[in-house]
Design a protein around this motif. Structure first.
Motif, PDB file in Angstrom:
ATOM      1  N   UNK A  28     -12.128-105.754 -25.233  1.00 17.10           N
ATOM      2  CA  UNK A  28     -12.608-105.156 -23.983  1.00 17.10           C
ATOM      3  C   UNK A  28     -14.130-105.074 -23.991  1.00 17.10           C
ATOM      4  N   UNK A  29     -14.700-104.583 -25.089  1.00 14.09           N
ATOM      5  CA  UNK A  29     -16.166-104.488 -25.172  1.00 14.09           C
ATOM      6  C   UNK A  29     -16.818-105.859 -25.042  1.00 14.09           C
ATOM      7  N   UNK A  30     -16.248-106.846 -25.725  1.00 16.99           N
ATOM      8  CA  UNK A  30     -16.854-108.178 -25.726  1.00 16.99           C
ATOM      9  C   UNK A  30     -16.785-108.829 -24.346  1.00 16.99           C
ATOM     10  N   UNK A  51     -14.576-112.216 -34.258  1.00 10.36           N
ATOM     11  CA  UNK A  51     -13.805-113.259 -33.571  1.00 10.36           C
ATOM     12  C   UNK A  51     -13.645-112.917 -32.094  1.00 10.36           C
ATOM     13  N   UNK A  52     -13.429-111.630 -31.779  1.00  6.28           N
ATOM     14  CA  UNK A  52     -13.350-111.221 -30.377  1.00  6.28           C
ATOM     15  C   UNK A  52     -14.684-111.466 -29.679  1.00  6.28           C
ATOM     16  N   UNK A  53     -15.793-111.180 -30.367  1.00  6.99           N
ATOM     17  CA  UNK A  53     -17.118-111.433 -29.798  1.00  6.99           C
ATOM     18  C   UNK A  53     -17.301-112.918 -29.491  1.00  6.99           C
ATOM     19  N   UNK A  54     -16.926-113.767 -30.442  1.00  4.39           N
ATOM     20  CA  UNK A  54     -17.092-115.204 -30.249  1.00  4.39           C
ATOM     21  C   UNK A  54     -16.160-115.722 -29.161  1.00  4.39           C
ATOM     22  N   UNK A  55     -14.942-115.166 -29.085  1.00  4.14           N
ATOM     23  CA  UNK A  55     -14.023-115.579 -28.029  1.00  4.14           C
ATOM     24  C   UNK A  55     -14.608-115.301 -26.654  1.00  4.14           C
ATOM     25  N   UNK A  56     -15.233-114.124 -26.494  1.00  2.00           N
ATOM     26  CA  UNK A  56     -15.838-113.777 -25.205  1.00  2.00           C
ATOM     27  C   UNK A  56     -17.017-114.693 -24.897  1.00  2.00           C
ATOM     28  N   UNK A  57     -17.804-115.043 -25.903  1.00  2.03           N
ATOM     29  CA  UNK A  57     -18.927-115.973 -25.700  1.00  2.03           C
ATOM     30  C   UNK A  57     -18.405-117.327 -25.221  1.00  2.03           C
ATOM     31  N   UNK A  58     -17.323-117.787 -25.825  1.00  2.20           N
ATOM     32  CA  UNK A  58     -16.761-119.083 -25.425  1.00  2.20           C
ATOM     33  C   UNK A  58     -16.135-119.009 -24.031  1.00  2.20           C
ATOM     34  N   UNK A  59     -15.498-117.878 -23.718  1.00  2.00           N
ATOM     35  CA  UNK A  59     -14.965-117.716 -22.362  1.00  2.00           C
ATOM     36  C   UNK A  59     -16.092-117.734 -21.332  1.00  2.00           C
TER      37      UNK A  59
END
Length: 499
Positions: free
Chosen positions: A398-400, A468-476
């Protein structure tokens, strides 16, 4: 024969259109002609699943009165919708909603990719977490110790191991719902249970009412069984079921079966309230509809202040109207394919008899492992661990997403494993294609709808956390940039998979 499966009244449609108009508009947006605004409003309601596909719309005169518009304006809006493929009409049968030919996603398998094939791809397709250890290993070891007496039998238990049937029945009784083992059948996962129920109660061509959106794999299972799906829109946000719509669909469409997820709905995360549960059981009973309740997420409440309503079967303890399906796959581990059905004894006997032509029975070793967990208290420990894992992943994700994609809208559910996200006007199908190009795998909204609804959504599961959640949001965010710039080809078929 009419082509519609449900009806939207003039007053109801007017309320939905007015609520839609209350949303903030982008600065500098020019106001379109009245007929165009009405056509766009109906089209958006269909694409978002607020008005189901194949729903009969009110007559032009009725809608004109409800909206205080001229009949000419409504007629022009309907004609525009017909031209664009969002409305079909026939003299004497009225007009009903549709989606343009060729715009729906192709039917395909929804199995997850093998883990070894993912490489650096971040997989947000499957709402499944890694196995909880050391409980998985302990359960298998305990099962192996208890296996020898069963090894001296034929090993076929179509209704399930007696010990596990008793254990599951006792758990329902402990929740205040008296249950006998004769009311339980152990299955090969929840999918096996639902497949068996659909074949018993809803043959080819029968209508099945489903929440809209709903769990993608179950929708696909029902389609392949030849069912006619009747979507019933959920309330906005996390409000749960819209009981007026449910009563109307049960009355007008008379479905043989209705499939619902009351506890932390997949994909929205909504938790149906106790009064909603009571009313739906009453409405189903009155309509002669069998209510199939999927409670595979029921133990995954993530916030300490969640007050869990009584189980839906508490309002039909005999199990004649409510068939309940549970599973170890979401609460414990997807690799443990143990599910169960709670129903009236005669229904269980019919399901067991039909099983001889399907999978015969459920693996004994896995049943022993789940029984060992439940008997020793390991189940509660493992599920507590799972809740903490999912809670942390949810908060990190959620934060990411809020940081990287502030224009995306969602409400944070208090349980379950999924976040249902409105993508700021971007196509979910194109995001799925672009996501794989930049290294993140995400299922698009239409996977969870009937006939092309929810194009403006994606589902994000709580399966990754931390960096990994941070990187997922960057890729999204990178995928969203590709789609927003037009660099993602709409001609490419998205290769998203869900669980």
């Amino acid at each position: 024969m009419a082509q519609w499966t449900s009806t939207v009244g003039a007053a109801q449609l007017a309320r939905q259109l007015q609520a839609q108009q209350a949303r903030p508009q982008a600065p500098g947006t020019r106001k379109p002609p009245a007929y165009r605004a009405l056509a766009d409003g109906v089209r958006l309601l269909v694409l978002e699943g607020r008005v189901p596909v194949a729903a009969r719309l009110p007559a032009e005169r009725e809608l004109a009165l409800a909206l205080s518009l001229s009949r000419t304006t409504v007629a022009a809006a309907y004609e525009a919708l017909r031209t664009e493929g969002f409305l079909e009409s026939r003299r004497g049968a009225g007009s009903w909603t549709a989606v343009p030919a060729g715009s729906t996603l192709p039917a395909r398998g929804l199995a997850p990719l093998p883990p070894e094939s993912l490489g650096s791809l971040i997989d947000l397709g499957c709402a499944s977490l890694t196995a909880p250890e050391p409980w998985l290993t302990r359960a298998v070891q305990g099962a192996l110790e208890e296996l020898p007496p069963y090894a001296h039998t034929h090993g076929d238990y179509p209704a399930g191991l007696p010990a596990l049937r008793q254990m599951i029945a006792d758990r329902y009784t402990g929740c205040g719902i008296p249950t006998m083992p004769e009311q339980i059948m152990v299955t090969t996962g929840a999918m096996g249970a639902i497949d068996a129920i659909c074949h018993l109660f809803a043959g080819r061509g029968e209508r099945i009412a489903v929440e809209s959106p709903s769990y993608a794999n179950i929708l696909q299972l029902m389609r392949e069984a030849g069912a006619r799906l009747v979507p019933v829109a959920m309330e906005e946000g996390l409000g749960g079921w819209d009981m007026n719509r449910w009563r109307q669909v049960l009355r007008d469409a008379a479905p043989r079966l209705a499939y619902v997820v009351a506890d932390f709905h997949n994909p929205t995360g909504a938790l149906a309230g106790e009064q909603q549960r009571r009313e739906l059981v009453e409405a189903a009973r009155s309509a002669g509809t069998v209510l199939l309740v999927d409670e595979t997420m029921s133990e995954l409440y993530l916030d300490a202040d969640v007050e869990m309503p009584r189980k839906v079967c508490a309002f039909d303890p005999a199990g004649s109207t409510v068939l309940t399906v549970g599973s170890a796959s979401k609460a414990f581990w997807a690799g443990m394919r143990i599910g169960w059905v709670r129903a009236a004894p005669d229904v269980i006997r019919s399901l067991v008899s039909a099983r001889a032509y399907a999978d015969m029975g459920t693996p004994v070793l896995e049943q022993l492992a789940i029984n060992w967990l439940m008997r020793t208290g390991g189940w509660e420990q493992a599920v507590d661990f799972r809740r903490e894992q999912a809670r942390q992943n949810r908060d990190d994700l959620v934060r990411a997403v809020r940081r990287e994609l502030p224009e995306w809208e969602f409400e944070v559910p208090s349980g379950g494993l999924t976040l249902w996200v409105r993508t700021g006007g971007l196509s979910g199908s194109r995001l799925a294609v672009a996501g794989e190009r930049v290294g993140v795998r995400v299922p698009s909204g239409p996977r969870f709808g009937v006939d092309g609804a929810f194009e403006g959504y994606v589902r994000l599961p709580f399966t990754v956390g931390g960096p990994v959640a941070d990187e997922a949001a960057v890729r999204l965010a990178a995928a969203a940039e590709l789609v927003g710039s037009g660099a993602s080809s709409s001609a490419e078929a998205p290769r998203t998979f869900v669980a």
